[in-house]
Enzyme design. Structure first.
Site, PDB file in Angstrom:
ATOM      1  N   HIS A  11       0.989  -1.025   0.172  1.00 41.48           N
ATOM      2  CA  HIS A  11       0.032   0.000   0.003  1.00 41.48           C
ATOM      3  C   HIS A  11       0.840   1.016  -0.307  1.00 41.48           C
ATOM      4  CE1 HIS A  11      -3.603  -2.389   1.494  1.00 41.48           C
ATOM      5  NE2 HIS A  11      -2.811  -3.196   1.730  1.00 41.48           N
ATOM      6  N   HIS A 188      -8.371  -8.226  -0.737  1.00 41.38           N
ATOM      7  CA  HIS A 188      -7.493  -8.724   0.278  1.00 41.38           C
ATOM      8  C   HIS A 188      -8.881  -9.671   1.048  1.00 41.38           C
ATOM      9  CE1 HIS A 188      -4.982  -5.516   0.399  1.00 41.38           C
ATOM     10  NE2 HIS A 188      -4.529  -5.539   1.577  1.00 41.38           N
ATOM     11  N   GLU A 191      -7.404 -12.710   5.818  1.00 38.54           N
ATOM     12  CA  GLU A 191      -6.326 -12.268   6.407  1.00 38.54           C
ATOM     13  C   GLU A 191      -6.814 -12.229   7.781  1.00 38.54           C
ATOM     14  OE1 GLU A 191      -5.634  -7.839   6.226  1.00 38.54           O
ATOM     15  OE2 GLU A 191      -3.911  -7.717   7.069  1.00 38.54           O
ATOM     16  N   ASP A 270       2.446  -3.007   4.363  1.00 36.24           N
ATOM     17  CA  ASP A 270       2.739  -1.649   4.909  1.00 36.24           C
ATOM     18  C   ASP A 270       4.178  -1.603   5.451  1.00 36.24           C
ATOM     19  OD1 ASP A 270      -0.102  -0.784   4.360  1.00 36.24           O
ATOM     20  OD2 ASP A 270      -0.349  -2.571   5.426  1.00 36.24           O
TER      21      ASP A 270
HETATM   22  N1  ADE Z   1      -5.090  -1.566   4.374  1.00 36.60           N
HETATM   23  C1  ADE Z   1      -3.402  -1.369   4.747  1.00 36.60           C
HETATM   24  N2  ADE Z   1      -2.886  -2.565   5.083  1.00 36.60           N
HETATM   25  C2  ADE Z   1      -4.083  -3.490   5.044  1.00 36.60           C
HETATM   26  C3  ADE Z   1      -4.094  -4.532   5.597  1.00 36.60           C
HETATM   27  N3  ADE Z   1      -2.979  -5.542   6.163  1.00 36.60           N
HETATM   28  N4  ADE Z   1      -5.271  -5.450   5.555  1.00 36.60           N
HETATM   29  C4  ADE Z   1      -6.174  -4.722   5.135  1.00 36.60           C
HETATM   30  N5  ADE Z   1      -6.259  -3.551   4.729  1.00 36.60           N
HETATM   31  C5  ADE Z   1      -5.288  -2.866   4.644  1.00 36.60           C
HETATM   32 ZN    ZN Z   2      -2.662  -5.230   2.259  1.00 34.91          ZN
END
Ligand code: ADE
Ligand code: ZN
Length: 331
Positions: A11, A188, A191, A270
């Site tokens: 991101h 995504h 997770e 990130d």
């Molecule tokens: N936005 C930035 N990092 C993220 C993550 N790990 N999961 C979901 N949204 C995100």
């Molecule tokens: Zn992500």
């Protein structure tokens, strides 16, 4: 020399380092609530995804002008080059900026200019993926995508991120619009949310890749489907540890997935928040799991297979991995 990679899950806003936050705050006269960079860094100890997201969105307040977005993109690219990144498919949380009153055009032009320049300066190819925010309504996502499509910049795809709660169904319209404009689709899922979320983004959104997808392991049928369809997972081990999705890097189920035929790629997510860029991700994961040169080269080749580049560019990228591997054999 860092292993040549295609970075498929990063991101842009997640590359906003504390030093740049403070520089931009000064430039834009934004008041920050912390006592300084070190105080800010003490807040990077996350209990889970939402805890991280709260700070991640708050920090974006310093990004206001086209120049800010270009500076952020340039800073990421300069670091990515040192990390061995040869191609990047960058996520941009457009709604997190338009929602604060920054026009889509300002955001997109700043990022696009810097990406275009990097192609010439570093030979890094790139594409921009607009990641729609799952905590907002589906109609807002469709509207944001429409706005983005009106700006004269190159877009590669559409994604879905943020809190993994609720159904992905409200985003179907936005993903259909993306497909109608020839954009790629990623999302995504799996997770913090269950394996069923992985199935949902494949079925409902037509996702071509799944970002994270680690909890697919809780359902054998989902793992088998990913493997049979060669649906790539863009995995982010440092992120998963820092957000407490997995207990430790040594317990990371990478080999379990590759042994079962899933196309796994390694990514940073990130990096300014989770302790490392993609070179750090490869190095630390290799150290924790005892991955050798061949396994690392296979992961890098996976990143090229999973990318949305042309066949010609893919062949160039794979040749760079071959050369890296051959160089290590000779050394
Ligand atoms: N936005 C930035 N990092 C993220 C993550 N790990 N999961 C979901 N949204 C995100
Ligand atoms: Zn992500």
């Amino acid at each position: 020399m860092a292993i040549p990679t295609a970075e498929l899950h990063v991101h842009l806003e997640g590359t906003l380092e504390p030093e740049l936050i403070y520089q931009l705050a000064e430039r834009n006269r934004v008041e920050l609530p912390w006592a300084g960079i070190e105080d800010l860094r003490t807040r990077y100890d996350f209990t889970g995804l939402q805890h991280f997201l709260d700070l991640y969105y708050a920090n974006m307040a310093v990004l206001r002008t086209e120049e800010d977005f270009a500076d952020l993109t340039r800073a990421y690219l300069a670091r990515a080059v040192r990390a061995g990144v040869r191609h990047t498919e960058l996520f941009l949380d457009l709604q997190a900026h338009t929602g604060r009153g920054v026009p889509a055009e300002v955001v997109l032009r700043g990022v696009d200019d810097a990406l275009g320049a990097s192609e010439a300066e570093y030979g890094v190819s790139s594409g921009l993926i607009i990641t729609l925010l799952r905590h907002l309504p589906g109609e807002a996502a469709t509207e944001a995508l429409r706005e983005a499509l009106e700006v004269d910049v190159r877009l590669l795809g559409v994604g879905l991120c943020s809190a993994e709660t609720g159904s992905a169904r409200p985003f179907r319209e936005a993903f259909e619009l993306a497909a109608a404009h020839g954009l790629h689709r990623v999302a995504h899922a799996g997770e913090e949310g269950p394996a069923a979320n992985v199935t949902e983004v494949l079925d409902v959104l037509g996702a071509e890749r799944v970002d994270h997808g680690i909890r697919a392991l809780e359902d054998d049928a989902v793992v088998e489907r990913l493997a049979a369809g060669r649906v790539p997972l863009t995995m982010c081990p440092l992120s998963n540890v820092r957000l407490q999705v997995v207990g430790s890097l040594d317990a990371y189920p990478l080999r379990e997935l590759t042994d079962r035929g899933v196309l796994v790629t390694l990514n940073s997510d990130d990096p300014a928040y989770f302790g490392g860029y993609v070179d750090d991700v490869y190095r630390e994961t290799a150290a924790a799991l005892g991955l050798g040169t061949q396994e690392l080269a296979a992961l890098a080749r996976n990143s090229m297979e999973a990318s949305f580049v042309s066949e010609v560019r893919r062949a160039e990228l794979v040749a760079e991995v071959d050369a890296w591997e051959a160089g290590l054999r000779e050394a």
